[in-house]
Motif scaffolding. Sequence first.
Motif, mmCIF file in Angstrom:
data_model
loop_
_atom_site.group_PDB
_atom_site.id
_atom_site.type_symbol
_atom_site.label_atom_id
_atom_site.label_comp_id
_atom_site.label_asym_id
_atom_site.label_seq_id
_atom_site.Cartn_x
_atom_site.Cartn_y
_atom_site.Cartn_z
ATOM 1 N N ILE A 177 7.099 26.059 -20.417
ATOM 2 C CA ILE A 177 8.186 25.644 -20.056
ATOM 3 C C ILE A 177 8.241 24.551 -19.059
ATOM 4 O O ILE A 177 9.184 23.762 -19.087
ATOM 5 C CB ILE A 177 8.920 26.929 -19.486
ATOM 6 C CG1 ILE A 177 9.455 28.226 -20.277
ATOM 7 C CG2 ILE A 177 10.153 26.730 -18.118
ATOM 8 C CD1 ILE A 177 9.909 29.474 -19.765
ATOM 9 N N GLN A 219 14.353 28.043 -19.632
ATOM 10 C CA GLN A 219 13.872 29.518 -19.512
ATOM 11 C C GLN A 219 15.067 30.327 -20.495
ATOM 12 O O GLN A 219 14.513 31.005 -21.362
ATOM 13 C CB GLN A 219 14.108 30.185 -18.227
ATOM 14 C CG GLN A 219 12.979 29.548 -17.241
ATOM 15 C CD GLN A 219 13.266 30.024 -15.739
ATOM 16 O OE1 GLN A 219 14.382 29.713 -15.403
ATOM 17 N NE2 GLN A 219 12.150 30.616 -15.126
ATOM 18 N N GLN A 220 16.229 29.884 -20.367
ATOM 19 C CA GLN A 220 17.382 30.671 -21.105
ATOM 20 C C GLN A 220 16.885 30.391 -22.838
ATOM 21 O O GLN A 220 17.183 31.249 -23.449
ATOM 22 C CB GLN A 220 18.711 30.291 -20.615
ATOM 23 C CG GLN A 220 19.830 31.066 -21.233
ATOM 24 C CD GLN A 220 19.927 32.289 -20.875
ATOM 25 O OE1 GLN A 220 19.457 32.687 -19.829
ATOM 26 N NE2 GLN A 220 20.293 33.195 -21.555
ATOM 27 N N PHE A 268 14.067 29.462 -24.268
ATOM 28 C CA PHE A 268 12.885 30.257 -24.517
ATOM 29 C C PHE A 268 13.222 31.768 -24.969
ATOM 30 O O PHE A 268 12.924 32.293 -26.000
ATOM 31 C CB PHE A 268 11.781 30.046 -23.504
ATOM 32 C CG PHE A 268 11.083 28.953 -23.631
ATOM 33 C CD1 PHE A 268 11.345 27.665 -23.628
ATOM 34 C CD2 PHE A 268 9.554 29.343 -24.032
ATOM 35 C CE1 PHE A 268 10.519 26.455 -23.790
ATOM 36 C CE2 PHE A 268 8.595 28.308 -24.300
ATOM 37 C CZ PHE A 268 9.079 26.797 -24.365
ATOM 38 N N HIS A 269 13.989 32.293 -24.289
ATOM 39 C CA HIS A 269 14.357 33.448 -24.329
ATOM 40 C C HIS A 269 15.410 33.805 -25.633
ATOM 41 O O HIS A 269 15.288 34.604 -26.658
ATOM 42 C CB HIS A 269 15.354 34.193 -22.862
ATOM 43 C CG HIS A 269 15.996 35.373 -23.186
ATOM 44 N ND1 HIS A 269 15.249 36.575 -23.661
ATOM 45 C CD2 HIS A 269 17.242 35.832 -22.905
ATOM 46 C CE1 HIS A 269 16.059 37.601 -23.668
ATOM 47 N NE2 HIS A 269 17.146 37.165 -23.173
ATOM 48 N N GLU A 270 16.408 32.880 -25.795
ATOM 49 C CA GLU A 270 17.224 33.092 -26.878
ATOM 50 C C GLU A 270 16.759 32.868 -28.110
ATOM 51 O O GLU A 270 17.006 33.258 -29.427
ATOM 52 C CB GLU A 270 18.455 31.936 -26.734
ATOM 53 C CG GLU A 270 19.622 32.680 -25.777
ATOM 54 C CD GLU A 270 20.528 31.754 -25.110
ATOM 55 O OE1 GLU A 270 20.637 30.754 -25.860
ATOM 56 O OE2 GLU A 270 21.322 32.138 -24.201
ATOM 57 N N LEU A 279 18.918 31.286 -14.734
ATOM 58 C CA LEU A 279 17.844 30.726 -15.581
ATOM 59 C C LEU A 279 17.965 29.195 -15.351
ATOM 60 O O LEU A 279 19.008 28.887 -15.596
ATOM 61 C CB LEU A 279 17.472 31.340 -16.573
ATOM 62 C CG LEU A 279 17.225 33.158 -16.772
ATOM 63 C CD1 LEU A 279 17.224 33.492 -18.025
ATOM 64 C CD2 LEU A 279 15.907 33.408 -16.082
ATOM 65 N N ILE A 284 6.515 27.863 -12.292
ATOM 66 C CA ILE A 284 7.498 28.691 -12.893
ATOM 67 C C ILE A 284 8.628 29.574 -12.244
ATOM 68 O O ILE A 284 9.646 29.779 -12.578
ATOM 69 C CB ILE A 284 6.790 29.420 -14.253
ATOM 70 C CG1 ILE A 284 7.800 30.234 -15.001
ATOM 71 C CG2 ILE A 284 5.955 30.657 -13.439
ATOM 72 C CD1 ILE A 284 8.376 29.060 -16.102
ATOM 73 N N GLU A 285 8.116 29.901 -10.914
ATOM 74 C CA GLU A 285 8.699 30.885 -10.127
ATOM 75 C C GLU A 285 9.765 30.249 -9.172
ATOM 76 O O GLU A 285 10.491 30.766 -8.694
ATOM 77 C CB GLU A 285 7.763 31.483 -9.191
ATOM 78 C CG GLU A 285 6.525 32.404 -9.847
ATOM 79 C CD GLU A 285 5.554 33.037 -9.001
ATOM 80 O OE1 GLU A 285 6.056 33.466 -7.989
ATOM 81 O OE2 GLU A 285 4.564 33.038 -9.019
ATOM 82 N N THR A 296 3.840 30.821 -21.588
ATOM 83 C CA THR A 296 5.079 30.444 -21.634
ATOM 84 C C THR A 296 5.215 29.720 -20.154
ATOM 85 O O THR A 296 6.096 28.774 -20.276
ATOM 86 C CB THR A 296 5.853 31.822 -21.430
ATOM 87 O OG1 THR A 296 5.636 32.484 -22.999
ATOM 88 C CG2 THR A 296 7.318 31.558 -21.619
ATOM 89 N N GLY A 343 2.691 33.670 -11.180
ATOM 90 C CA GLY A 343 3.457 33.185 -12.538
ATOM 91 C C GLY A 343 2.547 32.274 -13.149
ATOM 92 O O GLY A 343 2.674 32.105 -14.312
#
Lengths: 834, 165
Positions: free
Chosen positions: B107, B88-89, B91-93, B84, B75-76, B103, B35
Amino acid sequence: MTAVDDRPTTEVGTARVRKEDQRLITGRTKWTDNIQLPGMLHLAMVRSPFAHANIGAIDTTAAQDAEGVVAVFTGKDLADDQGVNINAWPITPDQLTPTHLPVAVERVACAGEIVAVVVARSAAAARDAAELVDVEWAELPAVLDLKEAAADAVLAHPDLGTNKSALWRLDSAEQGSGGDVDEAIAKARESGIVIEREYRQQRLIPAFMEPRSTVVDPTGEQLVVWSSTQVPHILRFALAATTGVPESKIRVIAPDVGGGFGGKLQTTPEEFATFAVARRLGKPCKYTETRSETMISCHHGRDQWQKLTLSAEKDGTVTGLKVELLADLGAYVAIVGGGVPVLGAWMFNSIYKFPAYQFNCQTVLTNKTWVDAYRGAGRPEATFAIERMMDELAAEVGADPIAIREKNWITHEEFPFTTVAGMTYDSGNYEAATAKALELFGYDELREEQRRRRESGDPVQLGIGVSTFTEMCGLAPSRVLGSLSYGAGGWESASIRMLATGTVEVVSGATPHGQGHETAWSQIVADRLGVPFENVEVLHGDTQVAPKGLDTYGSRSLVVGGEAIVRAADKVIEKARPIAAHLLEASVDDIEFESGRFTVKGTDQGMGLTDLALAAFTCHNFPEGVEPNLDADATYDPVAFSFPHGTHLCAMEVDTETGATTMRKYVCVDDIGTIINPLIVEGQVHGGLVQGIAQALWEEAVFDDQGTLVSGSFVDYTLPTSADTISFVTDHTSSPSTTNTLGTKGVGEAGTIASTPAVVNAVVDAIRHLGIDDIQMPCTPERVWRAIQSAGESSGGSVPEQAQEHFAAGGLNQDPGAGSPEPPTASTTAGENA
Amino acid sequence: MTRISVKVDGVRYSDDVEPRTLLVHYLRETLGKVGTVVGCDTSNCGACTVHVDGRSVKSCNMLAVQADGREVTTIEGIATDGGLHPMQQAFHECHALQCGYCTPGMIMQAIDLVGENPDASEEEIREGMEGNLCRCTGYQNIVRAVQQAAGVMAGQAASSSQAGE
Ligand code: FES
Ligand code: FES
């Protein structure tokens, strides 16, 4: 099981967060370099340090003896079956195309060319042993400067007798799409305005973040190739076509791919070398490049000199445009090669109604890294030139740059409009996009502030840059490509598989590397078939899963690949219709389909599409003679290019004492027709803008006079950082395309194409009153400062090309003062001077 | 070969490594922590960023032997209980990633930045993330994500300190 739930009424237009994120944000990724196979061997490349040299004896004994080394292959060893790196677009029948061998055999024509491959049990052992390979080099004179190359004094390939590869012309009088440009210019010399400029499109490096990597597994019946590529289908074709391995014996997979921007639109020497070595040894082989290798051996972009002559009436009405390009191909004609600058042929006239137009492009070979597609490929160069020229015309006429554009652009009533270059733009509304952009930008207020600063002699001057761009993307009707001798078609393919349990697989021949296809395709299919977004799975990037495809580049995925998906979905519905009629005991003519459900006209009887998928799976009760599956394929050949457009406005502050430039504000209003996912579009625009801005201000691939790439790492090739950039204002107007079902236009390259001239126009506008009409890109503080110092003497702010220092102690990336006593230390940080 | 003991994402490992092995190569090749990725060879890109004893480090800029006796988080290892991490959440949203190659490093760096400066301004975030390159996003949504996550993390810190009282 019906498909109706609380999902949005339409998926298209919804800002869905992306499906593909989950694995990427948790590190559950499949980059090619992550792949480990039993018995896998690792490759290291021995590369030429010289720009041009004959290869003498290669002594591999020491390397061969090193611990862990399995084999060492020279070009000679691989000569019979290594294949060849192809050019797919000979732009003229007599184009000179030097043979490009993956591993050079007799001669290298640029630094970084591979001459031997070391294979070892670990990457570290291979790299160590590569240092032990001893090559006898006989250096040859190298030609590095584009203009010098065009003069043929030194030859990049002595056997060709010239460096000139091809001359390509489009003339509006000859092809009957407009008048005679030389007449127009002659007339303007007598009684109008003639603007003549020469612009430099510096050489750039795509600099995707994932270094390229290839794994080849020869242990099965098929040779399986994983590669960090944008073009798995094209790679498979090229390997088969040139190595003699049957195409059916090759499977190519592009797993997670960490960016491309055109840089992975190539079939590379490294891929071919890894393929050849794996076949020889019968063992899985991996090659992953270092970043320094990426910089020198991944193809570069841009690199043109542009000579422009624009004629106009005294009032600023344009009458003609003549373009003469010198385009650097580098050492070989890469896969698109000379086709890249030629893609600009239809775009220099842009949104303006030129009555006469001529485009000439001379491609030239040099002893530098080969040049090919980089985000925008040919259109950024064209857009830069014309948008800079329109500003020059405005200055000459004494008009506002917006007004001069308005006077000359195609009005929204005039669509569809066939341009002087012969392209038909289907739709657009330049007035609407511009009006919105002006308002968001606060154009009048900023002009007022500019005036105040000029009058008060503020050392920090304000400039406003305009770019009203259009571009053509979504390559393209295959017959048009055929008429241009392009080596492939422009179609894309899709399949939809209706699974028995109600989920849907969508197979696309477009291969994403960050674009968000999985999300966007799911939205399209969810609407079309009336199934939940979550129940759609998008598959791609593996020639076994998606056997037909032409991959991802040129902003084609949505406008071509998306349309193929729409058509496949429509076929699924048509296939299901007679089955629905049979099961609902109604006539086919009475069956209607809406939101995932077949109903019988005038009754409340109905059945979901996914129920029919189950019925097809069991096939217990099926109409006579109807095949028991709902799956469908579609291959779509586009009927036209796609023409997104937009208005970009940039405000730059220029410190006249230091040459430092600071971006104050950037507004863009893009018209890309129907938007599938606003979130994804916004991301594409942001990223595109920064790449275009970086060309204007920071990036340049610089070679020294030995042909060594000086900006050969991230220390010297100054990619923008978060601290160098600002937040942009992005918005949209919409003139749906009339040439595809959803009304979409491409967006992947728009930001890059539009932003470069907006920024340079702004920098020049800030200091035009000092007598400056050009700054050569990248407009570093040093160049701006020198232009100011020599204002009125010469234009261009030219300084000897040299790499910028990067990461100076205590400074930001683009600290111009580092390492040189002058000009005074300044920085290009957003906000610092504000 | 040198023997090192290191805890990575909560698991204890003991391995013989070549003294010249970089931490990132140890993580990827010996432990299979793929990762975490490599983007450059000059310590400029930040793609390889991990936490060592809770602070962000470019793992290509550190030898594996230097991690001996220390605790590494990749990251893992930041998602907890199947949920999450707020970064992480966010970055997704906020659509703060496209190809996703930068990424993991982004993060990890962002978590460290917010830990050090929970109320970072846009400018402070932009300067704090300067050592991490992204070629896809133009940074705007990354900055937004860091701001959003900072808010969530501050809320979490407040509620956990209350819970602890
Ligand atoms: S790989 Fe560590 S900073 Fe680039
Ligand atoms: S998301 Fe691709 S490099 Fe950042």
